[in-house]
Scaffold this motif. Structure first.
Motif, PDB file in Angstrom:
ATOM      1  N   GLU A   1       0.814  -1.224   0.000  1.00 42.11           N
ATOM      2  CA  GLU A   1       0.000   0.000   0.000  1.00 42.11           C
ATOM      3  C   GLU A   1       0.846   1.273   0.000  1.00 42.11           C
ATOM      4  O   GLU A   1       0.394   2.332   0.438  1.00 42.11           O
ATOM      5  CB  GLU A   1      -0.951   0.019   1.200  1.00 42.11           C
ATOM      6  CG  GLU A   1      -1.887  -1.182   1.252  1.00 42.11           C
ATOM      7  CD  GLU A   1      -2.814  -1.136   2.441  1.00 42.11           C
ATOM      8  OE1 GLU A   1      -3.623  -0.202   2.529  1.00 42.11           O
ATOM      9  OE2 GLU A   1      -2.718  -2.043   3.290  1.00 42.11           O
TER      10      GLU A   1
ATOM     11  N   LYS B   1      -6.474   2.010   9.378  1.00 40.53           N
ATOM     12  CA  LYS B   1      -7.629   1.377   8.738  1.00 40.53           C
ATOM     13  C   LYS B   1      -8.700   1.130   9.799  1.00 40.53           C
ATOM     14  O   LYS B   1      -8.371   0.838  10.954  1.00 40.53           O
ATOM     15  CB  LYS B   1      -7.237   0.055   8.073  1.00 40.53           C
ATOM     16  CG  LYS B   1      -6.422   0.223   6.794  1.00 40.53           C
ATOM     17  CD  LYS B   1      -6.166  -1.125   6.154  1.00 40.53           C
ATOM     18  CE  LYS B   1      -5.478  -0.970   4.819  1.00 40.53           C
ATOM     19  NZ  LYS B   1      -6.346  -0.359   3.797  1.00 40.53           N
ATOM     20  N   GLU B   2      -9.966   1.214   9.390  1.00 38.72           N
ATOM     21  CA  GLU B   2     -11.069   1.027  10.330  1.00 38.72           C
ATOM     22  C   GLU B   2     -12.049  -0.028   9.823  1.00 38.72           C
ATOM     23  O   GLU B   2     -12.144  -0.300   8.627  1.00 38.72           O
ATOM     24  CB  GLU B   2     -11.818   2.346  10.538  1.00 38.72           C
ATOM     25  CG  GLU B   2     -10.996   3.434  11.205  1.00 38.72           C
ATOM     26  CD  GLU B   2     -11.828   4.676  11.490  1.00 38.72           C
ATOM     27  OE1 GLU B   2     -12.928   4.820  10.908  1.00 38.72           O
ATOM     28  OE2 GLU B   2     -11.377   5.508  12.316  1.00 38.72           O
ATOM     29  N   CYS B   3     -12.790  -0.604  10.772  1.00 40.09           N
ATOM     30  CA  CYS B   3     -13.872  -1.528  10.441  1.00 40.09           C
ATOM     31  C   CYS B   3     -15.077  -1.183  11.308  1.00 40.09           C
ATOM     32  O   CYS B   3     -14.942  -0.602  12.382  1.00 40.09           O
ATOM     33  CB  CYS B   3     -13.441  -2.976  10.662  1.00 40.09           C
ATOM     34  SG  CYS B   3     -12.750  -3.293  12.304  1.00 40.09           S
TER      35      CYS B   3
ATOM     36  N   ASN C   1     -17.391  -3.409   3.319  1.00 43.73           N
ATOM     37  CA  ASN C   1     -16.821  -2.764   2.145  1.00 43.73           C
ATOM     38  C   ASN C   1     -15.420  -3.291   1.823  1.00 43.73           C
ATOM     39  O   ASN C   1     -14.831  -4.071   2.582  1.00 43.73           O
ATOM     40  CB  ASN C   1     -16.823  -1.241   2.304  1.00 43.73           C
ATOM     41  CG  ASN C   1     -15.965  -0.770   3.463  1.00 43.73           C
ATOM     42  OD1 ASN C   1     -14.894  -1.300   3.737  1.00 43.73           O
ATOM     43  ND2 ASN C   1     -16.449   0.256   4.174  1.00 43.73           N
ATOM     44  N   ASN C   2     -14.879  -2.832   0.706  1.00 44.76           N
ATOM     45  CA  ASN C   2     -13.595  -3.330   0.228  1.00 44.76           C
ATOM     46  C   ASN C   2     -12.456  -2.981   1.183  1.00 44.76           C
ATOM     47  O   ASN C   2     -11.535  -3.785   1.378  1.00 44.76           O
ATOM     48  CB  ASN C   2     -13.303  -2.762  -1.158  1.00 44.76           C
ATOM     49  CG  ASN C   2     -12.059  -3.385  -1.779  1.00 44.76           C
ATOM     50  OD1 ASN C   2     -11.995  -4.588  -1.999  1.00 44.76           O
ATOM     51  ND2 ASN C   2     -11.052  -2.570  -2.054  1.00 44.76           N
ATOM     52  N   ASP C   3     -12.507  -1.781   1.786  1.00 43.96           N
ATOM     53  CA  ASP C   3     -11.464  -1.393   2.740  1.00 43.96           C
ATOM     54  C   ASP C   3     -11.426  -2.344   3.931  1.00 43.96           C
ATOM     55  O   ASP C   3     -10.349  -2.687   4.435  1.00 43.96           O
ATOM     56  CB  ASP C   3     -11.692   0.035   3.234  1.00 43.96           C
ATOM     57  CG  ASP C   3     -11.338   1.075   2.180  1.00 43.96           C
ATOM     58  OD1 ASP C   3     -10.634   0.716   1.216  1.00 43.96           O
ATOM     59  OD2 ASP C   3     -11.778   2.227   2.322  1.00 43.96           O
ATOM     60  N   GLU C   4     -12.596  -2.770   4.382  1.00 41.58           N
ATOM     61  CA  GLU C   4     -12.664  -3.699   5.519  1.00 41.58           C
ATOM     62  C   GLU C   4     -12.150  -5.082   5.126  1.00 41.58           C
ATOM     63  O   GLU C   4     -11.498  -5.767   5.921  1.00 41.58           O
ATOM     64  CB  GLU C   4     -14.100  -3.762   6.032  1.00 41.58           C
ATOM     65  CG  GLU C   4     -14.504  -2.476   6.745  1.00 41.58           C
ATOM     66  CD  GLU C   4     -16.006  -2.307   6.903  1.00 41.58           C
ATOM     67  OE1 GLU C   4     -16.418  -1.640   7.870  1.00 41.58           O
ATOM     68  OE2 GLU C   4     -16.774  -2.823   6.061  1.00 41.58           O
TER      69      GLU C   4
ATOM     70  N   GLN D   1      -9.835  -5.564   2.825  1.00 44.80           N
ATOM     71  CA  GLN D   1      -8.389  -5.409   2.732  1.00 44.80           C
ATOM     72  C   GLN D   1      -7.748  -5.391   4.113  1.00 44.80           C
ATOM     73  O   GLN D   1      -6.631  -5.886   4.296  1.00 44.80           O
ATOM     74  CB  GLN D   1      -8.054  -4.116   1.975  1.00 44.80           C
ATOM     75  CG  GLN D   1      -8.398  -4.148   0.498  1.00 44.80           C
ATOM     76  CD  GLN D   1      -7.720  -5.283  -0.239  1.00 44.80           C
ATOM     77  OE1 GLN D   1      -6.518  -5.508  -0.077  1.00 44.80           O
ATOM     78  NE2 GLN D   1      -8.478  -6.019  -1.034  1.00 44.80           N
ATOM     79  N   LEU D   2      -8.446  -4.839   5.086  1.00 44.38           N
ATOM     80  CA  LEU D   2      -7.945  -4.837   6.462  1.00 44.38           C
ATOM     81  C   LEU D   2      -7.832  -6.263   6.978  1.00 44.38           C
ATOM     82  O   LEU D   2      -6.854  -6.618   7.653  1.00 44.38           O
ATOM     83  CB  LEU D   2      -8.871  -4.022   7.367  1.00 44.38           C
ATOM     84  CG  LEU D   2      -8.612  -4.118   8.884  1.00 44.38           C
ATOM     85  CD1 LEU D   2      -7.189  -3.701   9.220  1.00 44.38           C
ATOM     86  CD2 LEU D   2      -9.613  -3.267   9.652  1.00 44.38           C
TER      87      LEU D   2
ATOM     88  N   CYS E   1      -0.727  -5.485  10.760  1.00 43.18           N
ATOM     89  CA  CYS E   1      -1.521  -4.496  11.491  1.00 43.18           C
ATOM     90  C   CYS E   1      -1.542  -4.754  12.999  1.00 43.18           C
ATOM     91  O   CYS E   1      -1.471  -5.894  13.456  1.00 43.18           O
ATOM     92  CB  CYS E   1      -2.961  -4.487  10.973  1.00 43.18           C
ATOM     93  SG  CYS E   1      -3.090  -4.157   9.203  1.00 43.18           S
TER      94      CYS E   1
END
Length: 215
Positions: A40, A60-62, A88-91, A93-94, A104
């Motif tokens: 990233e 990053k958040e969830c 969502n996609n960010d979650e 990826q987390l 992380c």
């Protein structure tokens, strides 16, 4: 004229083993890790030449949504296995960064990110967890060691602190404490597990050609 095969034989007789190769490889990996840009785009050397900084992180958040059916995108194991919908996609990826690549660190606490007010009472509809993610597993490990030894704060879920480490801070780290050895064993185990095969491949390759070809 001494062949490389003879040099390797002398090294073995003096006690050099594949485990030594793994130890050296791990140290070299740590040095290379400081300069390179990781997952990233995180990492690399930043700041002034007088006191550069390395191992930059990102937050990053969830979400945990409350309602008739609770949707918990912070249950990363379930999310990673594709068992939860609506995340969502960010979650997603987390989940990969936290579990698969182990990059992380969870920031302490959880905060309310969406609320309503009914009859003068605040009702939280959505809470969030926060993670500090780094460019690699090794970068995360060194950050954890630095936070433990230098008493650095991760902040809290609403205000995470995922900043890089300065050269001055790195110079104060002791990698020979029980905590540091325990953390570094995560990456050392992986490097050393592949060291014998790599060492054998090098030996085999060197035994099949003369010194001029090797050079």
């Amino acid at each position: 004229k001494v062949s490389v095969t003879e040099i390797l034989s002398d090294s073995e007789s003096s006690g050099f083993e594949a485990g030594d190769f793994g130890q050296s490889a791990a140290h070299l990996s740590a040095l290379l890790e400081m300069a390179k840009t990781g997952e990233e785009g995180l990492g690399g050397v930043q700041g002034s030449p007088d006191n550069p900084s390395v191992f930059q992180g990102g937050c990053k958040e969830c979400r945990v949504n409350f309602g008739s059916v609770i949707r918990d995108c912070c249950k990363l194991k379930g999310l990673l296995q594709g068992l939860l919908g609506g995340c969502n996609n960010d979650e997603k990826q987390l989940a990969i960064a936290a579990l698969r690549t182990k990059r992380c660190v969870k920031v302490p606490g959880r905060y309310c990110s969406k609320e309503i007010k009914e009859l003068g009472v605040k009702i939280c509809l959505e809470k969030r967890d926060a993670y500090c993610c780094y460019g690699s597993q090794l970068a995360r490990i060194i950050q954890e060691i630095a936070h433990q030894q230098l008493h650095l704060s991760w902040g809290d879920a609403e205000h995470p602190q995922c900043q890089s480490l300065t050269a001055t801070q790195l110079s104060h780290l002791n990698f020979d404490t029980p905590y540091a050895r325990s953390k570094l064993s995560e990456i050392m185990a992986e490097v050393q597990s592949t060291a014998p095969k790599t060492f054998e491949a090098v030996q085999k390759g060197m035994s099949q050609c003369d010194i001029n070809q090797k050079v």
